[in-house]
Design a protein around this motif. Structure first.
Motif, PDB file in Angstrom:
ATOM      1  N   UNK A 192      -7.555  10.244  -0.967  1.00  0.00           N
ATOM      2  CA  UNK A 192      -7.232  11.663  -1.002  1.00  0.00           C
ATOM      3  C   UNK A 192      -6.229  11.955  -2.104  1.00  0.00           C
ATOM      4  N   UNK A 193      -5.223  11.117  -2.178  1.00  0.00           N
ATOM      5  CA  UNK A 193      -4.184  11.319  -3.185  1.00  0.00           C
ATOM      6  C   UNK A 193      -4.767  11.123  -4.581  1.00  0.00           C
TER       7      UNK A 193
ATOM      8  N   UNK B 116       1.268   9.387  -6.039  1.00  0.00           N
ATOM      9  CA  UNK B 116       1.861  10.704  -5.881  1.00  0.00           C
ATOM     10  C   UNK B 116       2.740  11.025  -7.095  1.00  0.00           C
TER      11      UNK B 116
ATOM     12  N   UNK C 193       0.679   4.215  -2.790  1.00  0.00           N
ATOM     13  CA  UNK C 193       0.533   5.632  -2.464  1.00  0.00           C
ATOM     14  C   UNK C 193       1.568   6.475  -3.196  1.00  0.00           C
ATOM     15  N   UNK C 194       2.815   6.025  -3.117  1.00  0.00           N
ATOM     16  CA  UNK C 194       3.871   6.801  -3.741  1.00  0.00           C
ATOM     17  C   UNK C 194       3.699   6.826  -5.258  1.00  0.00           C
TER      18      UNK C 194
ATOM     19  N   UNK D 298      -6.087   8.016   2.926  1.00  0.00           N
ATOM     20  CA  UNK D 298      -4.939   8.682   2.305  1.00  0.00           C
ATOM     21  C   UNK D 298      -4.863   8.382   0.818  1.00  0.00           C
ATOM     22  N   UNK D 299      -5.110   7.132   0.477  1.00  0.00           N
ATOM     23  CA  UNK D 299      -5.062   6.729  -0.933  1.00  0.00           C
ATOM     24  C   UNK D 299      -6.144   7.472  -1.707  1.00  0.00           C
TER      25      UNK D 299
ATOM     26  N   UNK E 291       0.813  -1.209   0.000  1.00  0.00           N
ATOM     27  CA  UNK E 291       0.000   0.000   0.000  1.00  0.00           C
ATOM     28  C   UNK E 291       0.851   1.265   0.000  1.00  0.00           C
ATOM     29  N   UNK E 292       2.010   1.216   0.677  1.00  0.00           N
ATOM     30  CA  UNK E 292       2.864   2.402   0.704  1.00  0.00           C
ATOM     31  C   UNK E 292       3.395   2.726  -0.688  1.00  0.00           C
ATOM     32  N   UNK E 293       3.697   1.665  -1.432  1.00  0.00           N
ATOM     33  CA  UNK E 293       4.208   1.884  -2.783  1.00  0.00           C
ATOM     34  C   UNK E 293       3.105   2.407  -3.686  1.00  0.00           C
TER      35      UNK E 293
ATOM     36  N   UNK F  13     -10.448   1.854   0.640  1.00  0.00           N
ATOM     37  CA  UNK F  13     -10.887   2.079   2.014  1.00  0.00           C
ATOM     38  C   UNK F  13      -9.937   3.019   2.749  1.00  0.00           C
ATOM     39  N   UNK F  14      -8.730   3.142   2.237  1.00  0.00           N
ATOM     40  CA  UNK F  14      -7.745   3.988   2.899  1.00  0.00           C
ATOM     41  C   UNK F  14      -7.939   5.451   2.494  1.00  0.00           C
TER      42      UNK F  14
END
Lengths: 1092, 140
Positions: free
Chosen positions: A384-385, A351, A347-348, A381-382, A343-345, A378-379
């Protein structure tokens, strides 16, 4: 107590139970931490810390407290401050500790100073001498900590005192000292750049320091310098490239590695510097292509940190002057990110995508399905981005869908996007949502800008918008209003006050009642009440009783402003003359010269006041910033709010400025940059009548709007997926270039040919087409006599008709079939001459026997020359009677189906007044034809151009032929026939790229598995060829197990077919802007394959 | 740029805080409470970055301890995420036991790594060098 013991105790806190003196104090720290851990409430914490602080106070002032004990006390004070309690009485002791303590105590003293004091704190001055002393110390540790604190907090004014010492350290033999000196200079540069201007050469020396750590710390300075003026440092590009190469090549000592990746944070820093240098500079960018390429390549290891580097690298590639090869590689990298299950990847990746779509919007298309999924992630942050990403690709075509998504998600809509508003109702509705959800979170300007937009329009032009707003607000107010934000209530009351009279059907009493109701609500703020009362004041007279009641009830209000307003309200409603004078209908003439103040001004001048000076002049004289006052002057709202038909806020601004500034007093409406302006509507107006050869605008808004509005569910199993597809097509519409559906690559320029296609609906260009044909048909009927060819060969004659119909634009031929284009174009030019109900009579000299001419293919030989080459169906007999025999044949022209009817005279006599009537409910048919006579044994040919705007499975035709064998005796012969949609399907010649682009813009789709013809070698090719033969499709491309096919309904709506071999079946996915077309085409495909 | 670094436990108690941008003392507690709330509300499968006021928060959990870094929008979240781990590895290398009683030393280590909101050292040996020298001198 020895140092050793204490050191042991602090380093190994778990061990200590000793009862020594120092330990007692150390114990207090431990005790404190333990107590804090056990706290259960804020109240307990307060008590605990209060006790602790008083204990600390006592200890620090005790003369017996040693430096070592003081160190522990400092840590405890840090704890207290960390929890938010003021321990400022310890600050001075922190400085003393730094001054007098041994190394460890000194370090803690410095630490406490850097934690407690900020740059401007006066106590810092007391630290300067200590720092100076330590900088000159022979003890490296002391020099080190002095440099650290200098780089953290140091009074700006004292920089000159330490600067020479710090500069000296740049050539210190120890790397750590050089490194810290560089960082201290960086700090100086940040807070007082002038002080370090002369040492730029030394920064350069630091950059080339043999120690990688020193070099790395100089990069902070360079990043800053280059950000400020990239042009001055272009000559260093080579150095940065070389450094990055060395890092990548593993030339650094191994302890710079982090999880086997060489100095990752250093790499990131270098990549940032390079992207700044290469930005908009081709020659500099060329220097770094190689190392960027290597950097992209190196980052193969699957570790977070390599992805962090990759992200920076992708950004650099997209920032500098573009190089296709690198861009492609970087785009692939983004793919790895966004598709990652981590998930972090992901997100990036989003971005990165958000960053790169600003340079190349088509990249969003490649990942559209992932983006759609992320939109529902569901996240938070995701999500939003993803919205951030969508915001970057907002255009006039997808704005409704994107804003809707944003509203769904959060209450803040970047107002900027609303400049794309497609129509009034959508705009008002969306603003309602924005106000009611976002409400008080909105910027102060937003409601004002909105009101200004409403107010600025010309009465005729924007009354519709205002009316819509009034209606919509009345509806809102009739509902539940207590949850509505104040700013929305204010906007509503202003609009109702100003414009309620526009709406004839609205009962004014109702408006007054609704507004009065608001006044009764407790949740309504007093500011809003002022707005409401102002609105009530503006509502035209006639309801004096209601107003008086209201004024009466408010006259006992505790709020003086309200009381004042109620009073005014009462006066105005009773004195109509006063009212007329105060509230001038439809005029807001502002005396921008403020002449009404002349008397006041001259009086003031006479009394000795200084004459007015414009602000810039004052600024020069005083060098004081006087700006902020102009807008915050407290102005009694009540005194001015009813004097003008403006919003109170605007008024208070204008009156608050009084005579001070002539420029600003005109603030009211003109001359202000219109943030929303009319621009919001302009794109829409343009879109409704796009120039014929402008790309996309004509096709896309329709499909996008349909997508947004369409609710009917599709009877497909994968509805959800389909929804996403549909959403995707509405979100990514209008991104100009690019495509990506499985086998589609990137594309370059938009295909102009393609964009010209008229929409199936009411688009101007398509109506143009049909108009053209009906036009020509009307002309042709006028000219029928000319085009009848009695007894002559048609080949010789068309010249006359050509000259008559020379108006047909040649450009339409561009839509034609691709093969042997030239000849086709010629043919087009010819055939279109007789498009419409036209008749050509042929008298075949060969058929002279007594038998009626048989229905046979040789009838097609009778076709006019210009139609002969068209693909056609077999000739079928329609009907016959003893005198006449009718046959028909279908000719497939690009823009129409030509129905050719052969009328043969089976008798030996002349048949007169032959008239053919053809009717069909579903199709556009051109009017019937009349011939004066049909010679014996001859055959006449008449053809009809049939246009199909909406697909139908089968279309039945009926018609009659009336004729006279003897004068005065008319016979009629009815006939009928059927046509299928397949007759109206034409190949659509597009390239793969064009196909991909079109695919994305289409919203209606259908999926189905079809029979795969497996009898030949290549099942896919065989099946597609069979379909092509049966349905006149164009096979665009076949790649592996996938094939793409395109067709359209005459020259109207396209339909794209995506076929994939799926086991023994052919998975077909059809898309079209026309909602029903895919179904019909699918039906015919099924039939064609079944009959094969 | 890094705006602040916090170490907080699951109960929301601050174990260490370092601000690289001035924040009033009175406002820190509520800011920290908000930050912790923001991070605790996240589920395991969600990403380690949260938007928070003008910042982005990057957080990483180690047992009951959260390390949260507030960064600006232009910072590379993943590199900060790994920086946190590097920090923890350094702490792990230095401290054999619980670190919470040695607030000062954790700060000293942090000061070597982050200065004015910039990452200034990530080489573990070099990060620890000054502290080890201090310890040595204090011993003798």
């Amino acid at each position: 107590m020895s140092d050793v013991v204490e050191k042991t105790l602090t380093a190994l806190p778990g061990l200590f139970e000793s009862q020594t003196g120092a330990a007692k104090i150390t114990n207090r720290l431990r005790q404190l931490i333990k107590s804090i851990t056990e706290l259960t409430s804020k109240h307990e914490e307060e008590n605990l810390i209060k006790r602790e602080l008083s204990a600390i106070k006592e200890q620090v002032s005790s003369p017996n407290t040693t430096m070592k004990q003081m160190r522990e006390i400092m840590v405890r004070a840090m704890y207290c401050e960390m929890l938010g309690y003021d321990a400022s009485f310890t600050y001075i002791h922190a400085i003393k500790l730094a001054q007098q303590g041994g190394v460890l105590e000194k370090r803690v003293g410095y630490l406490a100073v850097s934690l407690f004091l900020n740059e401007g704190h006066e106590l810092l001055l007391l630290l300067v001498n200590t720092v100076l002393k330590d900088l000159q110390s022979t003890n490296l540790i002391e020099v080190c900590m002095a440099l650290t604190v200098v780089a953290q907090v140091f009074p700006k004014d004292m920089i000159p005192a330490v600067l020479p010492l710090v500069e000296d350290k740049l050539s210190h033999p120890k790397e750590i000292i050089r490194r810290k000196a560089v960082l201290a200079l960086y700090k100086f540069y940040l807070i007082a750049p002038n002080q370090v201007q002369h040492i730029h050469a030394k920064f350069c020396k630091a950059l080339s320091d043999k120690d990688p750590g020193v070099m790395a710390s100089s990069l902070h300075i360079y990043l800053q310098l280059i950000r400020e003026s990239p042009d001055s440092y272009k000559d260093l590009t080579g150095s940065f490239v070389t450094i990055l190469k060395q890092v990548l090549g593993g030339k650094l000592p191994v302890d710079f590695n982090y999880h086997s990746v060489p100095a990752p944070w250093l790499q990131i820093q270098l990549l940032r510097i390079l992207s700044l240098l290469g930005k908009e500079d081709q020659s500099t960018s060329e220097l770094m292509y190689e190392v960027l390429d290597e950097s992209l390549r190196r980052a193969e290891m699957n570790h977070n940190i390599t992805y962090a580097i990759l992200y920076e690298c992708v950004k650099a590639v997209y920032t500098i002057h573009p190089k296709a090869e690198l861009l492609e590689k970087a785009a692939r990298c983004i793919g790895n990110f966004v598709l990652s299950p981590k998930i972090n990847l992901k997100y990036l990746g989003l971005k990165a995508l958000t960053y790169v779509v600003q340079h190349d919007a088509k990249l969003a298309l490649q990942h559209q399905m992932t983006i759609i999924e992320c939109l529902d992630h569901s996240d938070f942050t995701i999500k939003r981005e993803t919205l951030e990403l969508l915001f970057r690709i907002t255009n006039a075509q997808n704005v409704t869908v994107i804003v809707e998504k944003m509203l769904d998600f959060l209450c803040y809509v970047p107002i900027k996007t609303l400049t794309f508003a497609p129509d009034n109702s959508w705009f008002i509705q969306t603003m309602n949502d924005v106000f009611s959800i976002g409400g008080d979170l909105l910027q102060q300007d937003d409601p004002n800008n909105f009101l200004r937009l409403l107010a600025e329009g010309k009465p005729e032009e924007d009354d519709q918008l205002r009316l819509y707003a009034v209606e919509s607000y009345l509806t809102v107010l009739k509902g539940h209003t207590s949850h509505l934000p104040q700013c929305f209530l204010q906007v509503m009351s202003w609009v109702l006050g100003e414009y309620a009279h526009l709406q004839e059907s609205v009962d004014r009493r109702e408006v007054i009642r609704l507004l009065t109701q608001l006044l009764d609500q407790r949740s309504v703020s007093s500011e809003t009440r002022v707005w409401i009362l102002s609105a009530l004041t503006k509502i035209p007279e006639g309801q004096t009783d209601l107003i008086l009641d209201l004024a009466e009830s408010l006259s006992s209000s505790q709020d003086t402003v309200l009381r004042q307003q109620a009073q005014e309200l009462r006066h105005l409603s009773q004195d109509s003359q006063l009212r007329e004078w105060v509230l001038v209908e439809n005029s807001c003439a502002v005396d921008s010269s403020l002449s009404f103040l002349d008397g006041f001004v001259s009086e003031a001048l006479a009394a000795g006041a200084a004459p007015y000076k414009p602000p810039h002049q004052r600024q020069e004289e005083l060098s004081l910033n006087l700006e902020p006052y102009s807008f915050s002057l407290p102005v009694s709202l009540s005194s001015c709010s009813i004097t003008d038909r403006q919003s109170p806020t605007l008024l208070s601004v204008s009156s608050g400025l009084s005579g001070n500034s002539a420029e600003l007093s005109t603030l009211i409406l003109e001359g202000v940059k219109r943030v929303w302006g009319k621009d919001g509507y302009l794109p829409q107006k343009e879109a409704t009548a796009p120039p014929v050869d402008e790309p996309s605008a004509a096709v896309q808004p329709a499909s996008q709007q349909e997508a947004a509005e369409r609710i009917e569910p599709r009877p497909e199993p994968s509805t959800q997926n389909q929804d996403k597809q549909q959403l995707a097509s509405s979100l990514f519409v209008g991104l100009g270039v690019g495509s990506s559906v499985s086998l589609l690559g990137k594309s370059e320029a938009p295909p102009p040919r393609f964009r010209k296609k008229p929409r199936p609906h009411e688009s101007s260009s398509s109506s143009g087409t049909s108009k053209r044909s009906s036009d020509s048909s009307s002309r042709s009927s006028r000219n029928t006599t000319d085009s009848f060819l009695y007894g002559s060969f048609p080949e010789e004659e068309p010249a006359t008709s050509i000259s008559t119909f020379d108006h047909t634009p040649k450009s339409t031929t561009a839509n034609g079939l691709s093969q042997n284009k030239d000849t086709k174009e010629d043919r087009h030019a010819n055939t279109s001459q007789i498009l419409g109900g036209d008749m050509v009579i042929v008298r075949p000299s060969t058929i002279q026997d007594k038998h009626p001419p048989s229905v046979s293919s040789d009838l097609t030989a009778l076709l006019p020359a210009d139609l002969k080459d068209l693909p056609h169906s077999d000739v079928i007999s329609l009907t016959s009677d003893p005198s006449l025999s009718l046959s028909s044949c279908r000719l497939f022209r690009d823009e129409a189906l030509l129905l050719v009817i052969f009328i043969s005279n089976c008798t030996e006599t002349v048949i007169k007044d032959v008239a053919v009537q053809l009717t069909c409910e579903e199709l556009k048919v051109c009017t019937g034809n009349v011939m004066d006579c049909l010679e014996a044994r001859s055959t006449s040919v008449c053809h009809y151009a049939l246009l199909m705007d909406d697909p139908h499975t089968n279309v039945s035709l009926t018609g009659t032929v009336s004729y006279q064998t003897q004068p005065g005796h008319t016979n009629t012969l009815p006939f009928s026939g059927t046509l299928s949609t397949a007759d109206f399907i034409r190949p659509l010649v597009v390239t793969t790229e064009e196909y991909g682009k079109l695919w994305l813009s289409l919203s209606h789709d259908v999926k189905q598995n079809l029979k795969l013809l497996t009898d030949a070698g290549d099942p896919l090719r065989t099946t597609l060829n069979a379909l092509k033969d049966a349905l006149q499709l164009h096979v665009v491309d076949i790649i592996g197990s996938e094939g793409i096919v395109a067709c359209r309904l005459l020259s109207g709506a396209p339909c794209l077919l995506h076929c994939r071999v799926n086991g023994a079946a052919l998975a077909m996915w059809l898309r079209s802007p026309h909602p029903a077309l895919p179904d019909f085409i699918l039906y015919h495909c099924q039939r064609a394959l079944a009959h094969h | 740029m890094i705006k602040f670094l916090l170490m907080v436990n699951k109960q929301g108690q601050t174990r260490l805080s370092r601000y690289y941008e001035q924040v009033e003392l009175g406002k820190r507690a509520s800011l920290e409470a908000d930050v912790v709330r923001g991070c605790l509300a996240r589920r395991k499968e969600e990403c380690s970055f949260v938007e928070f006021k003008d910042y982005k928060l990057v957080y990483r959990q180690y047992a009951a301890l959260f390390i949260v870094v507030g960064i600006t929008e232009n910072e590379n979240e993943l590199s900060i995420y790994e920086l946190v781990h590097n920090f923890v590895e350094v702490l792990d290398k230095y401290f054999s036991r619980v670190i919470m009683f040695s607030l000062d030393k954790v700060h000293i280590i942090l000061d070597e790594m982050i200065l004015n909101g910039h990452i200034v050292e990530t080489n573990k040996t070099r990060i620890l060098a000054p502290l080890l020298a201090l310890d040595k001198m204090a011993e003798s």
